[in-house]
Enzyme design. Structure first.
Site, PDB file in Angstrom:
ATOM      1  CG  MET A  83      27.430  24.758 -25.106  1.00 45.30           C
ATOM      2  SD  MET A  83      26.131  23.564 -25.530  1.00 45.30           S
ATOM      3  CE  MET A  83      24.656  24.412 -24.963  1.00 45.30           C
ATOM      4  CB  CYS A  84      29.785  30.063 -25.385  1.00 48.73           C
ATOM      5  SG  CYS A  84      31.414  29.650 -26.068  1.00 48.73           S
ATOM      6  CG  ASP A  85      27.603  29.695 -31.536  1.00 44.90           C
ATOM      7  OD1 ASP A  85      26.650  28.885 -31.573  1.00 44.90           O
ATOM      8  OD2 ASP A  85      28.140  30.155 -32.561  1.00 44.90           O
ATOM      9  N   GLY A  87      32.963  27.870 -27.995  1.00 43.03           N
ATOM     10  CA  GLY A  87      33.940  27.444 -27.000  1.00 43.03           C
ATOM     11  C   GLY A  87      34.989  28.464 -26.619  1.00 43.03           C
ATOM     12  CG  PHE A 112      24.943  24.705 -29.845  1.00 44.18           C
ATOM     13  CD1 PHE A 112      24.037  23.944 -29.144  1.00 44.18           C
ATOM     14  CD2 PHE A 112      24.706  24.957 -31.198  1.00 44.18           C
ATOM     15  CE1 PHE A 112      22.892  23.438 -29.767  1.00 44.18           C
ATOM     16  CE2 PHE A 112      23.581  24.466 -31.826  1.00 44.18           C
ATOM     17  CZ  PHE A 112      22.668  23.701 -31.106  1.00 44.18           C
TER      18      PHE A 112
END
Length: 125
Positions: A83-85, A87, A112
């Protein structure tokens, strides 16, 4: 090749998951790996139970043969959801993990921000 093509190729090998699918997978023993920056985590909060691994050391923590591996995230039989900010970075990271032999690695579609928008649990740091 530009970044759009690199990203598309990375995603071709992934079965990306929605926030709801990710939450269900975590209940079934998947690991959610948060690679967001410290400033993003401080600003927006964290997902309870997610394992934070800075992006710059992700491969070393996940590679089963690395002396710097993290037992929580280096089992090739376990589903890993990066998971990044939003995607994007997570797709590239998950593809790199697959190249290390972690075939069940994927990423959270929308990152996220999608998790939070779906009303799933978030804690402040």
């Amino acid at each position: 090749m530009g970044i759009d093509e690199v990203l598309a190729r990375a995603r071709d090998g992934l079965e990306r998951v929605t926030p709801e699918q990710a939450a269900a997978a975590v209940r079934d023993d998947a690991v959610l790996i948060d690679i967001r920056s410290d400033s993003q985590r401080a600003r927006d909060g964290v997902v309870p139970g997610a394992v934070f691994i800075p992006r710059n050391v992700l491969e070393w923590r996940c590679d089963p043969s690395s002396e710097w591996r993290d037992a929580r995230v280096c089992d090739p039989g376990r589903t890993l959801i990066v998971m990044c900010d939003e995607g994007y970075q997570s797709s590239l990271a998950a593809a790199a993990l697959q190249q290390l032999g972690l075939s069940r690695a994927t990423d959270l579609d929308g990152g996220f921000q999608a998790w939070r928008s779906a009303g799933l649990p978030v804690e402040t740091q």
